[in-house]
Write a protein that holds these residues in place. Structure first.
Motif, PDB file in Angstrom:
ATOM      1  N   ALA A   1       0.891  -1.176  -0.010  1.00  0.00           N
ATOM      2  CA  ALA A   1       0.093   0.103  -0.055  1.00  0.00           C
ATOM      3  C   ALA A   1       0.909   1.338  -0.074  1.00  0.00           C
ATOM      4  CB  ALA A   1      -0.883   0.002   1.195  1.00  0.00           C
ATOM      5  N   THR A   2       1.914   1.337   0.794  1.00  0.00           N
ATOM      6  CA  THR A   2       2.894   2.381   0.679  1.00  0.00           C
ATOM      7  C   THR A   2       3.445   2.537  -0.469  1.00  0.00           C
ATOM      8  OG1 THR A   2       3.686   1.794   3.003  1.00  0.00           O
ATOM      9  CG2 THR A   2       4.787   3.289   1.865  1.00  0.00           C
ATOM     10  N   GLU A   3       3.608   1.772  -1.233  1.00  0.00           N
ATOM     11  CA  GLU A   3       4.212   1.981  -2.767  1.00  0.00           C
ATOM     12  C   GLU A   3       3.241   2.474  -3.684  1.00  0.00           C
ATOM     13  OE1 GLU A   3       6.415  -0.457  -6.301  1.00  0.00           O
ATOM     14  OE2 GLU A   3       5.503  -1.728  -4.621  1.00  0.00           O
ATOM     15  N   GLN A   4       1.993   1.888  -3.389  1.00  0.00           N
ATOM     16  CA  GLN A   4       0.908   2.397  -4.101  1.00  0.00           C
ATOM     17  C   GLN A   4       0.577   3.937  -3.975  1.00  0.00           C
ATOM     18  OE1 GLN A   4      -2.880  -0.184  -4.181  1.00  0.00           O
ATOM     19  NE2 GLN A   4      -1.410  -1.894  -3.616  1.00  0.00           N
ATOM     20  N   ILE A   5       0.518   4.321  -2.749  1.00  0.00           N
ATOM     21  CA  ILE A   5       0.126   5.487  -2.439  1.00  0.00           C
ATOM     22  C   ILE A   5       0.971   6.489  -2.666  1.00  0.00           C
ATOM     23  CG2 ILE A   5      -0.332   6.999  -0.290  1.00  0.00           C
ATOM     24  CD1 ILE A   5      -1.416   4.762   1.169  1.00  0.00           C
ATOM     25  N   ARG A   6       2.453   6.287  -2.356  1.00  0.00           N
ATOM     26  CA  ARG A   6       3.308   7.222  -3.307  1.00  0.00           C
ATOM     27  C   ARG A   6       3.263   7.360  -4.552  1.00  0.00           C
ATOM     28  NH1 ARG A   6       7.597   4.165  -1.434  1.00  0.00           N
ATOM     29  NH2 ARG A   6       8.075   5.308   0.407  1.00  0.00           N
ATOM     30  N   TYR A   7       3.158   6.379  -5.309  1.00  0.00           N
ATOM     31  CA  TYR A   7       3.043   6.200  -7.025  1.00  0.00           C
ATOM     32  C   TYR A   7       2.097   7.228  -7.311  1.00  0.00           C
ATOM     33  CZ  TYR A   7       2.332   5.204 -11.681  1.00  0.00           C
ATOM     34  OH  TYR A   7       2.008   5.340 -13.052  1.00  0.00           O
ATOM     35  N   THR A   8       0.844   6.939  -6.564  1.00  0.00           N
ATOM     36  CA  THR A   8      -0.568   7.982  -6.811  1.00  0.00           C
ATOM     37  C   THR A   8      -0.155   9.263  -6.674  1.00  0.00           C
ATOM     38  OG1 THR A   8      -1.794   5.969  -6.309  1.00  0.00           O
ATOM     39  CG2 THR A   8      -2.806   8.232  -6.403  1.00  0.00           C
ATOM     40  N   VAL A   9       0.556   9.698  -5.400  1.00  0.00           N
ATOM     41  CA  VAL A   9       0.636  10.870  -4.885  1.00  0.00           C
ATOM     42  C   VAL A   9       1.780  11.771  -6.009  1.00  0.00           C
ATOM     43  CG1 VAL A   9       1.729  12.517  -3.293  1.00  0.00           C
ATOM     44  CG2 VAL A   9       0.228  10.858  -2.785  1.00  0.00           C
ATOM     45  N   GLU A  10       2.903  10.981  -6.466  1.00  0.00           N
ATOM     46  CA  GLU A  10       3.689  11.682  -7.278  1.00  0.00           C
ATOM     47  C   GLU A  10       3.481  11.619  -8.912  1.00  0.00           C
ATOM     48  OE1 GLU A  10       7.273   9.207  -6.789  1.00  0.00           O
ATOM     49  OE2 GLU A  10       7.885   9.769  -4.770  1.00  0.00           O
ATOM     50  N   PHE A  11       2.557  10.625  -9.226  1.00  0.00           N
ATOM     51  CA  PHE A  11       2.022  11.090 -10.411  1.00  0.00           C
ATOM     52  C   PHE A  11       0.995  12.038 -10.728  1.00  0.00           C
ATOM     53  CE2 PHE A  11      -1.937  10.337 -12.834  1.00  0.00           C
ATOM     54  CZ  PHE A  11      -1.560  10.371 -14.161  1.00  0.00           C
ATOM     55  N   VAL A  12       0.054  12.221  -9.666  1.00  0.00           N
ATOM     56  CA  VAL A  12      -0.748  13.419  -9.805  1.00  0.00           C
ATOM     57  C   VAL A  12      -0.189  14.761  -9.448  1.00  0.00           C
ATOM     58  CG1 VAL A  12      -2.826  14.406  -8.683  1.00  0.00           C
ATOM     59  CG2 VAL A  12      -2.826  12.066  -8.623  1.00  0.00           C
ATOM     60  N   GLU A  13       0.860  14.821  -8.786  1.00  0.00           N
ATOM     61  CA  GLU A  13       1.736  16.154  -8.415  1.00  0.00           C
ATOM     62  C   GLU A  13       2.276  16.355  -9.701  1.00  0.00           C
ATOM     63  OE1 GLU A  13       2.062  16.381  -3.794  1.00  0.00           O
ATOM     64  OE2 GLU A  13       3.828  15.800  -5.046  1.00  0.00           O
ATOM     65  N   SER A  14       2.926  15.345 -10.291  1.00  0.00           N
ATOM     66  CA  SER A  14       3.828  15.637 -11.660  1.00  0.00           C
ATOM     67  C   SER A  14       2.839  16.103 -12.807  1.00  0.00           C
ATOM     68  CB  SER A  14       4.651  14.514 -11.855  1.00  0.00           C
ATOM     69  OG  SER A  14       3.699  13.400 -12.641  1.00  0.00           O
ATOM     70  N   VAL A  15       1.711  15.741 -13.066  1.00  0.00           N
ATOM     71  CA  VAL A  15       0.916  16.084 -14.185  1.00  0.00           C
ATOM     72  C   VAL A  15      -0.060  17.238 -13.818  1.00  0.00           C
ATOM     73  CG1 VAL A  15       1.121  13.607 -15.012  1.00  0.00           C
ATOM     74  CG2 VAL A  15      -1.084  14.529 -13.658  1.00  0.00           C
ATOM     75  N   THR A  16      -0.255  17.403 -12.546  1.00  0.00           N
ATOM     76  CA  THR A  16      -1.186  18.640 -12.247  1.00  0.00           C
ATOM     77  C   THR A  16      -0.428  19.855 -11.913  1.00  0.00           C
ATOM     78  OG1 THR A  16      -1.573  18.121 -10.183  1.00  0.00           O
ATOM     79  CG2 THR A  16      -2.886  17.059 -11.631  1.00  0.00           C
TER      80      THR A  16
END
Length: 271
Positions: free
Chosen positions: A115-130
């Motif tokens: 879950a930690t990996e999934q959450i980190r990936y989601t946060v970094e993806f959304v921040e990078s594209v928005t």
């Protein structure tokens, strides 16, 4: 309670963004209306939003109870102001990820075991594209709220940002759409079943089936975010305002559920 006649208003198109099927929804005059569909979703929306008035949640949708008339029937529902301007669109994380990577976010997360990996990936993806900051804190607060209120519908289509179509600028969504909380689905959680047995069966989304596991993973990364100041009297008052609209058995079960969840998560309550 207001009676809203929506017989001549076309319902909003079904989006398929809810894992249990969409509630009937209408938009009229800058107000959204949602009717109960599987139990007491409107009660959950109204009670949770009014309890959030005593919290550190910076932006949330406030819901009010209404009676909705449509298709020659009347049922309880809720209303809320439209939080999007005409030039804005709601973009779920699922759709955003597909636009940039050709597949949905859920499919990508399914390949990550932790879950930690999934959450980190989601946060970094959304921040990078928005270009938005603070997605980690925002997401953590949502997961903390979901655990407290037993929201079983926080899948990747129910996580979203708002984009201004004219400028391309993104902003965070307010906290909204908590209808599938507090055991509101009477198909899965029948009213005659023991409330504690029902609570034990609710499963979280989208990073882990256990609420505590995904809360712990998010807080490990971004720290605890939620602070609440409502108490048992506030819960009783919020439910008393709905007496006569919902059966006493429903009101008692929701109060028992909230008291149990408050007992389980005292860490979020200010002394």
């Amino acid at each position: 309670m207001n009676l809203i006649d929506l017989s001549t208003v076309a319902p909003a198109p079904i989006q398929g963004h809810t894992s249990k099927g969409d509630q009937p929804k209408w938009e009229a005059g800058g107000v959204w209306y949602k009717a109960d569909h599987m139990g007491y979703e409107a009660l959950a929306e109204v009670v949770i939003s009014h309890l959030l008035e005593k919290s550190n949640v910076p932006d949330f949708v406030l819901y009010d109870i209404v009676n909705i008339q449509y298709d020659a029937q009347t049922r309880a529902g809720c209303s809320s102001r439209n939080f999007r301007a005409k030039s804005e669109e709601l973009i779920p994380f699922e759709r955003l990820h597909r636009a940039f990577h050709g597949q949905g976010l859920a499919q990508t997360l399914a390949r990550m075991p932790e879950a930690t990996e999934q959450i980190r990936y989601t946060v970094e993806f959304v921040e990078s594209v928005t270009g938005l900051d603070g997605i980690g804190a925002y997401l953590t607060r949502l997961l903390e709220l979901d655990g407290l209120f037993l929201n079983e519908d926080r899948h990747t289509n129910n996580l979203a940002v708002i984009r201004n179509q004219a400028t391309g600028v993104f902003r965070l969504c307010p906290v909204f759409d908590n209808g599938l909380s507090l055991l509101s689905d009477l198909n899965d959680y029948p009213l005659d079943e023991d409330v504690f047995a029902c609570i034990s069966r609710v499963q979280a989304k989208p990073f882990h089936r256990d609420f505590d596991e995904q809360i712990s993973a998010a807080e490990q990364l971004y720290g605890m975010q939620l602070c609440l100041s409502f108490d048992h009297h506030d819960v009783s008052d919020a439910l008393a305002a709905l007496a006569g609209i919902y059966d006493d058995a429903i009101l008692r079960r929701v109060e028992t559920t909230l008291r149990e969840q408050m007992r389980k998560y005292p860490i979020y309550f200010r002394a």
